[in-house]
Write an enzyme that holds these catalytic residues in place. Structure first.
Site: not given
Ligand code: AMP
Length: 216
Positions: A88, A171, A160, A13, A127
């Site tokens: 999400r 996840r 990360r 993404k 990554r």
């Molecule tokens: P990402 O970088 O998109 O994988 O997001 C990292 C973390 O941020 C996720 O594992 C969630 O804890 C939180 N997060 C990001 N976007 C959302 C969302 N739309 N709803 C809830 N938690 C989110």
């Protein structure tokens, strides 16, 4: 152009979003990046979000919805948006249908990046992200010139804390449980473009351009 980009962690993404930005004049809004910035700056929102993020759990819907609604009303979203990581959950999607309608920016296309779990595992554990400018590398597929140092700004490359197999599995489960229904929600509205994200990045991007060509 009002676009959502969806896919499990490691589907590409971030990489595809960078390419989309270069081609179309809309901001990339990643809820994950916004949350991490809040955590770094130790804001109230960051303090609330941190424990959920560290546990690989979703931050509560109300927090995220308010954050996104405010962001989409900033001036740079006049021509549209590329939302990454949101909605999400079905609750977020239903609420976002209201919000986006209210501010006159309903979703026109959902890019769903489809990719298999074993490939994701390889991508995620290799990554590395620049701690200064956010540039993305991979130890095998896209290494920096000097190990551990960003080619763009010289910042330190870090893994990360949620880029481990254990967190990835968590996840993925959460993706299956929470996000797949969101894609079904948009599928019913006929706005989803399913993209095969196991291809080479340039081929993935070509498929994306073809999908966006149909709305733009
Ligand atoms: P990402 O970088 O998109 O994988 O997001 C990292 C973390 O941020 C996720 O594992 C969630 O804890 C939180 N997060 C990001 N976007 C959302 C969302 N739309 N709803 C809830 N938690 C989110």
């Amino acid at each position: 152009m009002n676009i959502l980009i969806m896919g499990p962690a490691g589907a590409g993404k971030g990489t595809m979003s960078d390419l989309i930005l270069k081609e179309y004049d809309i901001p990339h809004i990643s809820t994950g990046d916004m949350l991490r910035e809040n955590v770094r700056n130790n804001t109230d929102l960051g303090k609330e979000a941190k424990s959920y993020m560290d546990a690989g759990k979703l931050v509560p819907d109300a927090v995220i919805n308010a954050m996104v609604e405010a962001r989409l009303q900033e001036a740079d979203c006049q021509k549209g948006y590329l939302l990454d990581g949101f909605p999400r959950t079905l609750v977020q999607a239903e609420k976002f249908a209201e919000i986006s309608q209210k501010i006159g920016k309903p979703v026109e296309c959902v890019l769903a990046l489809d990719v298999d779990f074993n490939l994701l595992k390889e991508r995620i554990t290799g990554r590395r992200v620049c701690s200064k400018c956010g540039a993305i590398y991979h130890i095998h597929n896209h290494p920096s010139k000097v190990e551990g140092v960003c080619d763009v700004c010289g910042g330190a490359l870090k893994q990360r804390s949620d880029d481990t197999v254990e967190k990835l599995t968590q996840r993925m489960d959460e993706y299956d449980n929470s996000t797949k229904p969101v894609i079904d929600f948009y599928d019913q509205k006929g706005v989803v473009a399913h993209i095969d994200a196991s291809q080479k990045p340039e081929d993935v991007f070509n498929d994306i351009k073809e999908a966006l060509g149909k709305i733009g």
